[in-house]
Design an enzyme around this catalytic site. Sequence first.
Site, mmCIF file in Angstrom:
data_model
loop_
_atom_site.group_PDB
_atom_site.id
_atom_site.type_symbol
_atom_site.label_atom_id
_atom_site.label_comp_id
_atom_site.label_asym_id
_atom_site.label_seq_id
_atom_site.Cartn_x
_atom_site.Cartn_y
_atom_site.Cartn_z
ATOM 1 N N ASP A 1 -53.963 23.519 51.098
ATOM 2 C CA ASP A 1 -54.703 22.838 52.165
ATOM 3 C C ASP A 1 -55.570 21.706 51.625
ATOM 4 O OD1 ASP A 1 -53.760 24.797 54.013
ATOM 5 O OD2 ASP A 1 -55.245 26.167 53.212
ATOM 6 N N SER B 1 -59.866 17.787 51.314
ATOM 7 C CA SER B 1 -59.866 19.139 51.860
ATOM 8 C C SER B 1 -59.474 19.040 53.319
ATOM 9 C CB SER B 1 -61.239 19.795 51.721
ATOM 10 O OG SER B 1 -61.260 21.066 52.335
ATOM 11 N N ARG B 2 -58.319 19.635 53.660
ATOM 12 C CA ARG B 2 -57.805 19.492 55.014
ATOM 13 C C ARG B 2 -58.366 20.529 55.975
ATOM 14 N NH1 ARG B 2 -53.195 19.285 51.638
ATOM 15 N NH2 ARG B 2 -52.557 17.151 51.216
ATOM 16 N N VAL B 3 -59.086 21.522 55.461
ATOM 17 C CA VAL B 3 -59.598 22.599 56.308
ATOM 18 C C VAL B 3 -61.098 22.760 56.155
ATOM 19 C CG1 VAL B 3 -59.453 25.067 56.812
ATOM 20 C CG2 VAL B 3 -57.393 23.815 56.186
#
Length: 517
Positions: A346, A371-373
């Site tokens: 992620d 950071s995709r989350v």
Amino acid sequence: MSTDAPDFNRLLDDTFGIFDGVLDKHAPQLAPVEVGKITAVSRSVALVSGLPNVQSEELLRFPGNVLGMAFNLDPDEIGVVLLDESERLSAGDEARRTSRVLDVPVGEELLGRILDPVGRPRDRLGPIPAALRRPCERPAPAIMDRDPVQIPLQTGLKVVDALVPVGRGQRELILGDRQTGKTAIALDTIINQHDTGVICIYCAIAQRTSAVARVIAELKEREALDRCVVVVAEGNAPPGLQYIAPYAATTIGEYFMEQGQDVLVIYDDLTAHARAYRELSLLLRRPPGREAFPGDIFYVHSRLLERATHLRDEVGGGSLTALPVAETEAQNVSAYIPTNLISITDGQIYLSPDLFQKGQLPAVEVGRSVSRVGGKAQLPAYRAVAGDLRLSYSQFEELEAFSRFGSRLDDETRQTLERGRRVREVFKQPQGEPLPVAEQIAVLVAVTRGIFDPVPIDSIADASQAVRDAMTDRQPDLCRAIVDGQKLKEDQLQAIEQLAREAVADFVDDAAADSMR
């Protein structure tokens, strides 16, 4: 006489039936054991025949208590991955089924212990008294059993928590060349969980024994080992042990997750794990694919990392956060294994060797890290302070590169460069010294609002320490509000700004302050 015969025969049958029952009850129950023979053996693998009912990944036992795992199930023979040294084995030796899939002990008894992927202790503290064992390979939680990532996992590193945040249940890749501080970031993250209740599992895959010993010594010194489990498959261990190590570590973590606890698992590193799997696959004559890696190498890592998640409250409510480590060569992020892992995880924290050589530690390159989350789980105080810091810092780095070709800069550009250099200096952090959230926020407020602008670069570290001390001493209520996730109001930000201005007064360069005005 004829009328008595049936009664006599019935009595005789009943008597012998009781006698037979007694014999059956006291006779030893011997379960049949399938025994095969080794047809060929080489380093790390063996070929076995004569076990028609063996299961995939079943544990096999060889003479000398050597263990192996059934890997290839071909019609005529079985390809076995050896989990111990194979020098004592030869063709013709027996191979016995254990009728159990490869498993590992789990439970509270493992906390503070060091073990290998099969569950054998490596810390000279005696056997591990764990009554429960679970398979190393387990299916990932179902999609409907998962909850969104909503709670932050604080690393204690300003540059990560502010710009590349990680949430509990996330999979964040730590990526970089050799000797750029990848393990240091993972170790600081473990140390920072000392009072959070997060259970940490450090899985060393094909690492040097001396490097693993240093990590364990650091954990002991920081009193973090009591909440940790260390799974070790050193560089001189058989490739089979290196291959199963991350799966065993994940199974150990899943036990705690299913009890409603939060778990952090470090895989150090998955590049070595891919090499071990490639070695086993080539020895067992599996067809190679790209860069000699087998075609299923993506699946090998995806089924591992898919087990990291945040469970719904109805199924336990725990979380398992994965921080896999991967090694690049000459900053080649587009290599086969790194791109595989980037697509599975992620986000990634990229460590630059150029920044490392310049002394910018931790050497996180903000422009290539994402950071995709975690941003959704980030504390509101960070979003209020560092909302546009990532963009402005990236612009500063580009502006600094172009400014080297020109000598005449306008005042606004010069001020942007000076602010950016102080942000970069603030992001520097010694290894083994993770910072509490409130102290990070105070320093970030100071640097983003220009409090450090008149402070010389050489004094930024001391000025930051003064701000941190003032924050904890003079604003304890505000510190608790930040940790509790309350959103900072403008008057609270102004209070932090005033506190920081007073704390750095002794470090201000008067000439620089006049030029700023």
